[in-house]
Design a protein around this motif. Sequence first.
Motif, PDB file in Angstrom:
ATOM      1  N   ASP A  47       5.113  19.570 -11.256  1.00 11.78           N
ATOM      2  CA  ASP A  47       5.802  19.796 -10.204  1.00 11.78           C
ATOM      3  C   ASP A  47       7.256  18.571  -9.918  1.00 11.78           C
ATOM      4  O   ASP A  47       8.099  19.002  -9.732  1.00 11.78           O
ATOM      5  CB  ASP A  47       5.260  19.924  -8.777  1.00 11.78           C
ATOM      6  CG  ASP A  47       4.483  21.176  -8.568  1.00 11.78           C
ATOM      7  OD1 ASP A  47       4.587  22.269  -9.408  1.00 11.78           O
ATOM      8  OD2 ASP A  47       3.611  21.192  -8.076  1.00 11.78           O
ATOM      9  N   ASP A  48       6.985  17.405 -10.375  1.00 12.86           N
ATOM     10  CA  ASP A  48       7.815  16.350 -10.392  1.00 12.86           C
ATOM     11  C   ASP A  48       8.947  16.900 -11.416  1.00 12.86           C
ATOM     12  O   ASP A  48      10.312  16.696 -11.066  1.00 12.86           O
ATOM     13  CB  ASP A  48       7.232  15.059 -10.828  1.00 12.86           C
ATOM     14  CG  ASP A  48       6.378  14.437  -9.948  1.00 12.86           C
ATOM     15  OD1 ASP A  48       6.505  14.763  -8.734  1.00 12.86           O
ATOM     16  OD2 ASP A  48       5.280  13.874  -9.957  1.00 12.86           O
ATOM     17  N   THR A  97      -1.073  16.477 -17.155  1.00 11.61           N
ATOM     18  CA  THR A  97      -1.060  18.052 -17.737  1.00 11.61           C
ATOM     19  C   THR A  97      -2.337  18.368 -18.026  1.00 11.61           C
ATOM     20  O   THR A  97      -3.567  17.485 -18.175  1.00 11.61           O
ATOM     21  CB  THR A  97      -0.209  18.271 -18.910  1.00 11.61           C
ATOM     22  OG1 THR A  97      -0.323  17.843 -20.057  1.00 11.61           O
ATOM     23  CG2 THR A  97       1.403  18.175 -18.529  1.00 11.61           C
ATOM     24  N   GLU A  98      -2.683  19.639 -18.636  1.00 10.78           N
ATOM     25  CA  GLU A  98      -3.981  19.886 -19.091  1.00 10.78           C
ATOM     26  C   GLU A  98      -4.687  19.193 -20.243  1.00 10.78           C
ATOM     27  O   GLU A  98      -5.581  18.852 -20.513  1.00 10.78           O
ATOM     28  CB  GLU A  98      -3.965  21.463 -19.672  1.00 10.78           C
ATOM     29  CG  GLU A  98      -3.519  22.331 -18.283  1.00 10.78           C
ATOM     30  CD  GLU A  98      -2.090  22.925 -18.751  1.00 10.78           C
ATOM     31  OE1 GLU A  98      -1.387  21.936 -18.796  1.00 10.78           O
ATOM     32  OE2 GLU A  98      -1.746  24.041 -18.376  1.00 10.78           O
ATOM     33  N   ALA A  99      -3.645  18.717 -21.018  1.00 10.66           N
ATOM     34  CA  ALA A  99      -3.989  17.959 -22.162  1.00 10.66           C
ATOM     35  C   ALA A  99      -4.569  16.717 -21.661  1.00 10.66           C
ATOM     36  O   ALA A  99      -5.744  16.443 -22.303  1.00 10.66           O
ATOM     37  CB  ALA A  99      -2.721  17.835 -22.905  1.00 10.66           C
ATOM     38  N   LEU A 100      -4.278  15.882 -20.841  1.00 12.12           N
ATOM     39  CA  LEU A 100      -4.721  14.743 -20.178  1.00 12.12           C
ATOM     40  C   LEU A 100      -5.851  15.124 -19.557  1.00 12.12           C
ATOM     41  O   LEU A 100      -7.117  14.302 -19.769  1.00 12.12           O
ATOM     42  CB  LEU A 100      -3.745  13.992 -19.180  1.00 12.12           C
ATOM     43  CG  LEU A 100      -4.222  12.581 -18.672  1.00 12.12           C
ATOM     44  CD1 LEU A 100      -3.100  11.998 -18.551  1.00 12.12           C
ATOM     45  CD2 LEU A 100      -5.066  12.739 -17.504  1.00 12.12           C
ATOM     46  N   GLU A 121      -0.676  34.808 -27.906  1.00  6.90           N
ATOM     47  CA  GLU A 121      -1.441  35.121 -26.585  1.00  6.90           C
ATOM     48  C   GLU A 121      -2.608  34.743 -26.433  1.00  6.90           C
ATOM     49  O   GLU A 121      -3.203  34.092 -27.335  1.00  6.90           O
ATOM     50  CB  GLU A 121      -1.431  36.649 -26.736  1.00  6.90           C
ATOM     51  CG  GLU A 121      -0.159  37.286 -26.918  1.00  6.90           C
ATOM     52  CD  GLU A 121       0.533  37.407 -25.501  1.00  6.90           C
ATOM     53  OE1 GLU A 121      -0.267  37.047 -24.399  1.00  6.90           O
ATOM     54  OE2 GLU A 121       1.919  38.022 -25.461  1.00  6.90           O
ATOM     55  N   GLY A 122      -2.869  34.250 -24.956  1.00  6.13           N
ATOM     56  CA  GLY A 122      -4.206  33.806 -24.821  1.00  6.13           C
ATOM     57  C   GLY A 122      -4.540  33.532 -23.499  1.00  6.13           C
ATOM     58  O   GLY A 122      -3.730  34.278 -22.455  1.00  6.13           O
ATOM     59  N   GLU A 123      -5.539  32.937 -22.873  1.00  2.51           N
ATOM     60  CA  GLU A 123      -5.682  32.703 -21.537  1.00  2.51           C
ATOM     61  C   GLU A 123      -4.726  32.444 -20.744  1.00  2.51           C
ATOM     62  O   GLU A 123      -4.302  32.783 -19.567  1.00  2.51           O
ATOM     63  CB  GLU A 123      -7.332  32.184 -21.387  1.00  2.51           C
ATOM     64  CG  GLU A 123      -7.464  32.187 -19.903  1.00  2.51           C
ATOM     65  CD  GLU A 123      -7.552  33.296 -19.253  1.00  2.51           C
ATOM     66  OE1 GLU A 123      -7.440  33.259 -17.785  1.00  2.51           O
ATOM     67  OE2 GLU A 123      -7.555  34.400 -19.413  1.00  2.51           O
ATOM     68  N   ALA A 124      -3.962  31.257 -21.228  1.00  3.59           N
ATOM     69  CA  ALA A 124      -2.809  30.540 -20.521  1.00  3.59           C
ATOM     70  C   ALA A 124      -1.547  31.678 -20.172  1.00  3.59           C
ATOM     71  O   ALA A 124      -1.014  31.711 -19.185  1.00  3.59           O
ATOM     72  CB  ALA A 124      -2.519  29.291 -21.520  1.00  3.59           C
ATOM     73  N   GLY A 167       1.011  23.255 -19.073  1.00  2.00           N
ATOM     74  CA  GLY A 167       1.704  21.978 -18.732  1.00  2.00           C
ATOM     75  C   GLY A 167       2.741  22.064 -17.922  1.00  2.00           C
ATOM     76  O   GLY A 167       3.282  22.681 -16.963  1.00  2.00           O
ATOM     77  N   ILE A 168       3.870  21.202 -18.573  1.00  6.01           N
ATOM     78  CA  ILE A 168       5.128  20.933 -18.093  1.00  6.01           C
ATOM     79  C   ILE A 168       6.261  22.286 -17.769  1.00  6.01           C
ATOM     80  O   ILE A 168       6.686  22.749 -16.822  1.00  6.01           O
ATOM     81  CB  ILE A 168       5.872  19.895 -18.824  1.00  6.01           C
ATOM     82  CG1 ILE A 168       5.321  18.534 -18.596  1.00  6.01           C
ATOM     83  CG2 ILE A 168       7.650  19.845 -18.197  1.00  6.01           C
ATOM     84  CD1 ILE A 168       5.931  17.699 -19.730  1.00  6.01           C
ATOM     85  N   GLY A 169       5.988  23.073 -19.059  1.00  5.65           N
ATOM     86  CA  GLY A 169       6.657  24.407 -18.845  1.00  5.65           C
ATOM     87  C   GLY A 169       6.014  25.466 -17.851  1.00  5.65           C
ATOM     88  O   GLY A 169       6.800  26.024 -17.173  1.00  5.65           O
ATOM     89  N   ARG A 170       4.740  25.159 -17.852  1.00  3.69           N
ATOM     90  CA  ARG A 170       4.092  26.508 -16.560  1.00  3.69           C
ATOM     91  C   ARG A 170       4.734  26.044 -15.339  1.00  3.69           C
ATOM     92  O   ARG A 170       5.026  26.745 -14.376  1.00  3.69           O
ATOM     93  CB  ARG A 170       2.657  26.185 -16.913  1.00  3.69           C
ATOM     94  CG  ARG A 170       1.866  27.284 -15.837  1.00  3.69           C
ATOM     95  CD  ARG A 170       0.429  27.186 -15.971  1.00  3.69           C
ATOM     96  NE  ARG A 170      -0.173  28.052 -15.419  1.00  3.69           N
ATOM     97  CZ  ARG A 170      -0.763  29.086 -15.864  1.00  3.69           C
ATOM     98  NH1 ARG A 170      -0.752  29.514 -17.290  1.00  3.69           N
ATOM     99  NH2 ARG A 170      -1.480  30.141 -15.306  1.00  3.69           N
ATOM    100  N   GLY A 171       4.661  24.652 -14.920  1.00  3.13           N
ATOM    101  CA  GLY A 171       4.994  24.282 -13.538  1.00  3.13           C
ATOM    102  C   GLY A 171       6.359  24.489 -13.362  1.00  3.13           C
ATOM    103  O   GLY A 171       6.692  24.862 -12.170  1.00  3.13           O
ATOM    104  N   VAL A 172       7.339  24.345 -14.475  1.00  2.00           N
ATOM    105  CA  VAL A 172       8.810  24.757 -14.210  1.00  2.00           C
ATOM    106  C   VAL A 172       8.761  26.185 -14.026  1.00  2.00           C
ATOM    107  O   VAL A 172       9.741  26.577 -13.262  1.00  2.00           O
ATOM    108  CB  VAL A 172       9.397  24.246 -15.399  1.00  2.00           C
ATOM    109  CG1 VAL A 172      11.165  24.885 -15.519  1.00  2.00           C
ATOM    110  CG2 VAL A 172       9.552  22.704 -15.604  1.00  2.00           C
TER     111      VAL A 172
END
Length: 250
Positions: free
Chosen positions: A221-222, A190-193, A41-44, A18-23
């Motif tokens: 990204d915003d 994000t992915e959750a939505l 740990e996981g696929e993300a 989500g947001i953290g990954r984009g940052v």
Amino acid sequence: MDLGLIGKQALVTGGTRGIGRGVVLALARAGVDVITCCRQEGEAAVSLKRELKEIGDRHEVVRADVADPAQVDDLLSACRDRFGRLDLVVNNAAVISHVPYAELEPAEWARVLATNVTGTHLVIQGALPLLGEGSSVVNISSKSIEVGIPLRAHYTTTKAALHGLTKSLAREFGDRGIRFNVLSLGVIRTEALEAMPEQQRTAMVERYSGKTSLGRLGTPDDVAGAVLWLASDLARYVTGGVIPVDGGIA
């Protein structure tokens, strides 16, 4: 535009989704060396490591739960050993649940506060020896604290607490040249939505897009754009601020 971030060192908590990954990815692409963490740990985490490797080899994804003081110590030790300093800390890691207030158990109240407030405190306090003149700390909050959200009293409480923490620290550490700011986010896509059932997702997007001045939901990204600005010298006189990243939602 060159923001002068090449070679800066950053820690972003909760950076695999989500947001953290984009940052994290935006910082890495801007030339910042980034350490981020995830609880499991996981696929993300695996896919983020792969993306970061394609950008450069100065980035790292580690396992750390910010609600655990020992794991925070290990996380900050990794930052110290790899970088020696930090120019930017982004406190993004958070947990949320939806519980009627009358049924909110002490354990769930404590769990959400431990990550969202105490975890942020532990990261900032532990990072202080690595922060210096020009360093920036960005805490991620939510526009929801201004209106309240049913079933989320515990979550909105934690996000409101970040505002007081940020303002106090901005005053306390201003003479060291360390800046503290809050980003107050609207509804971010994000992915959750995206994981919601199609009908529910469509209804939510239409509902909240219509509440914004820009007529759309935000993106990671915003949020990353605001973080890049706060990390740069363009924001060198900005501290103690609550900066809305919400598309003008009302």
